[in-house]
Design a protein around this motif. Sequence first.
Motif, PDB file in Angstrom:
ATOM      1  N   LEU A 178       0.856  -1.183   0.000  1.00 13.24           N
ATOM      2  CA  LEU A 178       0.000   0.000   0.000  1.00 13.24           C
ATOM      3  C   LEU A 178       0.888   1.228   0.000  1.00 13.24           C
ATOM      4  O   LEU A 178       1.705   1.409   0.903  1.00 13.24           O
ATOM      5  CB  LEU A 178      -0.902   0.011   1.239  1.00 13.24           C
ATOM      6  N   ASP A 179       0.744   2.088  -1.028  1.00 20.63           N
ATOM      7  CA  ASP A 179       1.412   3.383  -1.051  1.00 20.63           C
ATOM      8  C   ASP A 179       0.472   4.440  -0.492  1.00 20.63           C
ATOM      9  O   ASP A 179      -0.727   4.456  -0.825  1.00 20.63           O
ATOM     10  CB  ASP A 179       1.804   3.765  -2.484  1.00 20.63           C
ATOM     11  N   VAL A 180       1.010   5.335   0.328  1.00 21.39           N
ATOM     12  CA  VAL A 180       0.208   6.381   0.975  1.00 21.39           C
ATOM     13  C   VAL A 180       0.897   7.723   0.755  1.00 21.39           C
ATOM     14  O   VAL A 180       2.089   7.875   1.033  1.00 21.39           O
ATOM     15  CB  VAL A 180       0.056   6.115   2.483  1.00 21.39           C
ATOM     16  N   HIS A 207      -9.500  14.714   2.253  1.00 24.39           N
ATOM     17  CA  HIS A 207      -8.821  16.002   2.039  1.00 24.39           C
ATOM     18  C   HIS A 207      -7.622  15.903   1.092  1.00 24.39           C
ATOM     19  O   HIS A 207      -6.552  16.442   1.365  1.00 24.39           O
ATOM     20  CB  HIS A 207      -8.385  16.600   3.369  1.00 24.39           C
ATOM     21  N   GLY A 208      -7.780  15.151  -0.018  1.00 19.94           N
ATOM     22  CA  GLY A 208      -6.736  15.109  -1.025  1.00 19.94           C
ATOM     23  C   GLY A 208      -5.713  14.010  -0.870  1.00 19.94           C
ATOM     24  O   GLY A 208      -4.701  13.997  -1.575  1.00 19.94           O
ATOM     25  N   ASP A 209      -5.944  13.053   0.038  1.00 16.08           N
ATOM     26  CA  ASP A 209      -5.005  11.956   0.252  1.00 16.08           C
ATOM     27  C   ASP A 209      -5.080  10.947  -0.898  1.00 16.08           C
ATOM     28  O   ASP A 209      -6.150  10.679  -1.459  1.00 16.08           O
ATOM     29  CB  ASP A 209      -5.312  11.225   1.558  1.00 16.08           C
ATOM     30  N   LEU A 210      -3.932  10.347  -1.201  1.00  7.11           N
ATOM     31  CA  LEU A 210      -3.829   9.316  -2.227  1.00  7.11           C
ATOM     32  C   LEU A 210      -3.373   8.013  -1.582  1.00  7.11           C
ATOM     33  O   LEU A 210      -2.429   8.008  -0.792  1.00  7.11           O
ATOM     34  CB  LEU A 210      -2.816   9.728  -3.300  1.00  7.11           C
ATOM     35  N   VAL A 211      -4.043   6.906  -1.925  1.00  7.87           N
ATOM     36  CA  VAL A 211      -3.563   5.574  -1.568  1.00  7.87           C
ATOM     37  C   VAL A 211      -3.571   4.728  -2.830  1.00  7.87           C
ATOM     38  O   VAL A 211      -4.445   4.877  -3.687  1.00  7.87           O
ATOM     39  CB  VAL A 211      -4.403   4.897  -0.458  1.00  7.87           C
ATOM     40  N   VAL A 212      -2.585   3.862  -2.951  1.00  6.73           N
ATOM     41  CA  VAL A 212      -2.486   2.959  -4.093  1.00  6.73           C
ATOM     42  C   VAL A 212      -2.285   1.551  -3.566  1.00  6.73           C
ATOM     43  O   VAL A 212      -1.306   1.289  -2.845  1.00  6.73           O
ATOM     44  CB  VAL A 212      -1.328   3.349  -5.036  1.00  6.73           C
TER      45      VAL A 212
END
Length: 222
Positions: free
Chosen positions: A48-50, A183-188
Amino acid sequence: MRSTVHLQPSLFDSVDTLDDFNHVGGDGIRLGPFDGMRRMVLGDGAWLDVLPGWLRGADRLFDLLAAGVPWRAERREMYERMVEVPRLLASYPEGVEPPHPVVGEAREALSAHYAEELGEPFRTLGLCYYRDGRDSVAWHGDRIGRGNREDTMVAILSVGEPRALLLRPRYGGGAVVRQPVGHGDLVVMGGSCQRTWEHAIPKTARPVGPRISIQFRPRGVA
């Protein structure tokens, strides 16, 4: 009837000091760099990328998407009866214009950043609108299509009030990972994550404002 809890703007989502962010359009909504992204190794080939706050002006984008996307409510059969899906949905298949220029820019940026690992671009968009704490998504993996048999990636950009994204091993035997997103967070989610792990957005009894998730997927993953 639902009682409304309004979105609480983030103190860190100001559009006044954005010199380090790439400008998209004239409404102060901008993508940041991938600096600061961290990778969490989950196990069984999953990761998981955060990247917190990848999008600045995220609250403004939330307002635009909430008002402008053609949201739909769905009913699905579960346990031999039809039930309301506890969230609103929207889909943008390959070739369909994204609902805002920054969403298309995000898809291009993600495709470029993960080109070596993924080996193909992100193609489709799916959006979920969690109106309050009663909206949720149950434990699942994106295993319809290629995700059921091969490694892939699903990227999620969140705007609006943070909610808890939970992840757990599909076959048990490990701890649950809890990652707030909003609020604009990205997870992959990458590697074998869709096959060997499950994820969920649980219901919550505490008052919580609305959130929209924007999901980017390669072709053939759902």
